[in-house]
Design an enzyme around this catalytic site. Structure first.
Site, PDB file in Angstrom:
ATOM      1  N   ARG A 519       0.821  -1.197   0.000  1.00  0.00           N
ATOM      2  CA  ARG A 519       0.000   0.000   0.000  1.00  0.00           C
ATOM      3  C   ARG A 519       0.859   1.253   0.000  1.00  0.00           C
ATOM      4  NH1 ARG A 519      -3.891   0.785   4.401  1.00  0.00           N
ATOM      5  NH2 ARG A 519      -2.004   0.398   5.594  1.00  0.00           N
ATOM      6  N   SER A 580       7.802  -4.957   6.805  1.00  0.00           N
ATOM      7  CA  SER A 580       7.553  -5.918   7.882  1.00  0.00           C
ATOM      8  C   SER A 580       8.274  -7.244   7.674  1.00  0.00           C
ATOM      9  CB  SER A 580       6.063  -6.133   8.019  1.00  0.00           C
ATOM     10  OG  SER A 580       5.417  -4.899   8.047  1.00  0.00           O
ATOM     11  N   ASP A 634       5.928  -3.290  10.944  1.00  0.00           N
ATOM     12  CA  ASP A 634       4.487  -3.036  11.120  1.00  0.00           C
ATOM     13  C   ASP A 634       4.046  -3.136  12.580  1.00  0.00           C
ATOM     14  OD1 ASP A 634       4.948  -5.743  11.085  1.00  0.00           O
ATOM     15  OD2 ASP A 634       3.184  -6.254   9.900  1.00  0.00           O
TER      16      ASP A 634
HETATM   17 MG    MG Z   1      -0.409  -5.785   7.831  1.00  0.00          MG
END
Ligand code: MG
Ligand code: ADP
Length: 891
Positions: A519, A580, A634
């Site tokens: 994203r 992450s 994250d």
């Molecule tokens: Mg996530």
């Protein structure tokens, strides 16, 4: 007058609808744990959880206690549904004093019957399971645990009410030294009817008895049955509706004749419904109607009618015969003449009309009860239409076709959503009871196999405490520079030293890479709160597993696309990168990738600084306005995002595609970074917990099969027990093993089930919803092209529950280690802390969060932990990391 009497005995459809509604209410009450005591309809669980599937096999005994005799039966089932079972039967007359004698004498007599029957059939010596048909109202707590609520039908043996009748029979049987006879199930004859009717065609899921007593049993969704303490599967429930109306709900249906029948009965005011529909009372209703009509001179005018004062003058059989179209009138005449009433032609006609009205009303009311059950089943299964076979037994149904016709048509009118076939009972000789016994045995054997398979996945409190201790040990090792490299939990410093104050401001770009989606976001942190826009981009597997350059080029293209769409190509905004994967962080904007996880494997990245790789890609794309200020995990983003709203949030947790956690540690405890002041957020990378073998004792064969097929076999062992990317595969492997053990899909191998990743973790969230009807689970499985019976569906649900519960509990054990470590590091007796959580598995699964929190509370009783779901941790949180860093840098 006669017309008036007939009208009073005739119930309109509206009235029947109303009675059905009241019956449904009473059934609901009967099903409720709290209200069942006041209810008039008993809804007794039978613990019979399945209908026969045709694979039942072997020899079984049945002993049935009847009104005046004991029936013994030996049934041999061939094991393939098509052949008929072999039956041997013997009936023993019961001495007349037994029903009123001692309980011991009764059970001794029954055991003696079993013994002489066995002698007669040649004394088989192998284990003989026995089903005990005991037609009295019992409270069951298991298939073979049944407490007698109260005697009826003329039985009144001492010392039995309130006792476990199975135990009494077992004791009596062992007194006869029949050690190979094993009482496995107690059942009511109604359940036997249901089972016997189902053998031949479609399973029969309802049975109705319309005779001297009237009751019904049906396969209910188990969640309806609060008192059976089961939430999954189905169970046969015995609906004893004889007392329906005892609280006055039937008063508008009762006629003066019913009132008189009741007053003259041995139990006035009780069993009002039974007194309308049971065969014992039909003759009495007709008699009282005749008495009143005769008193009004509408019948037997001028005759001596004193005989009509005699109780039980008319038998149900006679009433049924008088109803008959062809020679009912003749029958009426002979019956009435025999009573000395000298009936006229008109009297005979009118008596016939009365008999018809009384029997029709009984049939219609029985149909009303049946319709209530049908609607309950249809509704609780969330079906639009229910197709069902109803096994019917009892003298009323057998004696006249009229009864069945009314039953069928009224049930059809009152429960139009159900299509019913009435199946006359085939249980002339206890076959149904044998089927129940056989099904019980099959299920017990299956249950044992299922429990054996699932046992390694069911972690007890001691196991979880051990996991917690191991996690704690690995955390200590990870924080210590000497042992850091040996620890499977890396405990990576993040250089994030403060949680948000709530005063941060600014506009930021954020990237979120590390799982299912990539994203790009723009985040505006203002006085009014945090807003922003984002775009989701797909990272094709080819790019995830291609070269690093291609991956970062792709990321840049997505960023540029986003900037164009947002019309912000020229803006220079600080960018924070939520990345992450395990990284050795060398500064806030410098992070060396240690290893890929979660399905990524792009080449040339491990050992490189991911910020640099991003900057290089920007250069390749001639994008000059990119200003990367921070790279965060994250977990950290999640903690920061929640920390903005709750200053106590000092832990971040992810349970999505993967799992990981971070928390604020005292700097003095962090041996791997200089400095002793304040705190630093530690990215635990707990997904790798166990990679050094420390969790091996908890890793099952199914987990190993799943691990072997991943692109990082042997790695991320803890994550592979917990997170969304793996749970579906674990379930699939368990299901495969169950097919092989022949406890699922009748042992039929399924190609579909061999396909990797067909079983998505998302499905757990539907399948495990409390009270979801099995038909829905079945539907989901059908969507996967898996043909599952109800039992199969219940088993699949159980497997999902086992796997997701283990995941939640392991997560709790890890979290318990974290909060306890924080509490000790801070020298507190009691720690109050908030965990910011993200991840679709945590958020969408119906029980994961509750299971996690409950177990955490047990494992870390000195910590008061609140869970706060993050809204967009990776975006909002990343922006806050940048903002906090920004403010730190800019005094
Ligand atoms: Mg996530
Ligand atoms: P990520 O961890 O990749 O950032 P998510 O937190 O959205 O992304 O987690 C995605 C994972 O969550 C999926 O891989 C899937 O395993 C699992 N998942 C998706 N939908 C559901 C759902 N409805 N219930 C439970 N798990 C789900």
């Amino acid at each position: 007058q006669v017309q008036r009497a007939l009208r009073a005995l005739t119930l309109s459809l509206e009235k029947l609808q109303a009675v059905k509604g009241r019956m449904l209410e009473a059934m609901d009450q009967g099903l409720s744990q709290q209200k069942s005591a006041q209810g008039t309809v008993r809804m007794l669980p039978t613990f019979i959880c399945s209908t026969p599937d045709g694979t039942e096999k072997g020899s079984l005994l049945v002993v049935e206690l009847c009104q005046s005799h004991v029936r013994t039966l030996c049934v041999t089932l061939p094991g393939d549904g098509n052949q008929s079972p072999q039956l041997l039967l013997k009936i023993f007359e019961m001495p007349g004093d037994i029903p009123q004698g001692t309980g011991e004498a009764l059970f001794d007599f029954i055991a003696q019957c079993v013994k002489s029957f066995l002698e007669e059939i040649g004394n088989p010596q192998h284990r003989l399971p026995l089903g005990f048909v005991f037609p009295f109202s019992c409270r069951l707590t298991g298939l073979d645990k049944a407490e007698l609520i109260s005697w009826s039908k003329g039985f009144q043996c001492s010392d039995v009410e309130g006792k476990d009748v199975v135990q009494l029979l077992k004791t009596a049987i062992s007194k006869q030294e029949l050690y190979h006879v094993d009482v496995v199930v107690l059942l009511n004859s109604v359940a036997g009817t249901m089972m016997a009717c189902g053998v031949r065609e479609r399973p029969c899921e309802i049975a109705l008895v319309a005779g001297s007593s009237s009751s019904c049993c049906f396969m209910a969704e188990a969640h309806l049955l609060e008192m059976a303490e089961r939430t999954s599967g189905q169970m046969c429930v015995h609906s004893e509706w004889g007392c329906f109306g005892d609280d006055g709900t039937l008063d508008d249906v009762l006629t003066p004749y019913d009132q008189r029948v009741d007053q003259e009965s041995s139990n006035p005011g009780e069993r009002r419904f039974e007194k309308l529909v049971g065969s014992l009372y039909l003759g009495e209703i007709v008699r009282h109607a005749m008495v009143l009509l005769a008193a009004e001179q509408a019948l037997f005018t001028g005759r001596n009618i004193s005989i009509l004062g005699t109780k039980d003058l008319l038998k149900a059989q006679q009433v049924l015969e008088i109803m008959d179209n062809e020679d009912g009138i003749g029958k009426a005449r002979s019956v009435l003449e025999a009573l000395g009433l000298q009936p006229s032609e008109r009297d005979c006609c009118r008596v016939q009309q009365l008999c018809r009205a009384v029997v029709s009303r009984a049939a219609a009311l029985t149909a009303t009860g049946l319709a209530a059950v049908l609607s309950l089943m249809c509704h609780s299964r969330e079906l639009e239409r229910l197709l069902v076979n109803v096994g019917v037994d009892g003298e009323l149904y057998g004696a006249t076709p009229r009864f069945g016709e009314i039953l069928r048509s009224v049930a059809g009118l009152l429960a139009p959503e159900c299509a019913v076939s009435l199946v006359p009972s085939a249980d002339g000789n206890g076959l149904g009871a044998a089927m129940v016994t056989a099904v019980a045995l099959r299920l017990a054997a299956q249950r044992q196999k299922v429990d054996e398979l699932l046992a390694p996945l069911r972690l007890g409190r001691a196991d979880l405490e051990r996991v917690q201790a191991l996690m704690r040990q690995e955390m200590e090792h990870g924080l210590n520079p000497e042992s850091n490299t040996d620890s499977s939990v890396r405990m990576l410093p993040t250089y994030v030293c403060n949680t948000p104050k709530g005063t941060e401001r600014g506009n930021f770009l954020a990237l979120d890479l590390g799982g299912t989606n990539f994203r790009v976001l723009v985040v505006r942190v203002t006085e009014e709160g945090i807003h922003g826009a984002s775009e989701i981009y797909v990272i094709p597997t080819a790019i995830m597993q291609g070269t690093g350059e291609a991956l970062f080029d792709h990321i840049m293209e997505c960023i540029m696309d986003f900037q164009v769409k947002q019309d912000m190509m020229d803006h220079v905004l600080p960018l924070c990168f939520t990345f992450s994967f395990p990284c050795q962080q060398l500064g806030l904007d410098k992070a060396v990738l240690l290893t890929w996880t979660k399905g990524f494997s792009a080449s040339g990245c491990v050992g490189q600084d991911v910020v640099q790789m991003l900057r290089d890609a920007a250069q390749r794309k001639q994008h000059t306005t990119l200003k990367v200020v921070a790279v965060v995990n994250d977990t950290v983003g999640t903690m920061m995002a929640c920390g903005y709203d709750d200053p106590r949030c000092e832990i971040g947790l992810i349970v999505g595609t993967g799992t990981n956690a971070c928390y604020m540690e005292e700097r003095e405890k962090v041996g791997t970074v200089e400095g002793d002041e304040g705190r630093m957020c530690i990215n635990m990378e707990w997904g790798a917990f166990g990679d050094n073998g420390c969790l091996d004792e908890f890793i099952t064969s199914f987990d190993r099969l799943v691990d072997e097929k991943t692109i990082n076999a042997g790695k991320q062992r803890f994550e592979k027990l917990i997170s969304g990317m793996y749970l579906g595969e674990i379930v699939r492997h368990i299901l495969l093993a169950m097919v092989e053990k022949r406890v699922l899909f009748r042992g039929k191998p399924s190609l579909k089930l061999q396909t990797r990743d067909i079983f998505k973790t998302k499905l757990f969230s539907t399948i495990e919803i409390d009270g979801l009807p099995l038909s829905q689970v079945q539907g989901i499985l059908r969507g996967l092209e898996l043909e599952a019976s109800f039992e199969d569906s219940a088993l699949v649900r159980e497997v999902c529950q086992t796997v997701s519960t283990r995941a939640a509990h392991l997560c709790a054990a890890g979290m318990a280690a974290v909060v306890e470590k924080m509490r000790e590091s801070r020298g507190l007796d009691k720690l109050t802390v908030t965990v910011g959580v993200d991840g679709t598995l945590y958020k969408m699964h119906p029980h994961f969060s509750r299971n996690l929190q409950q177990m955490l509370q047990e494992l870390a009783p000195n910590c008061d932990v609140t869970f706060l779901q993050s809204e967009d941790g990776s975006g909002k949180g990343a922006a806050l990391v940048a903002a906090v860093a920004w403010q730190g840098a800019d005094p």
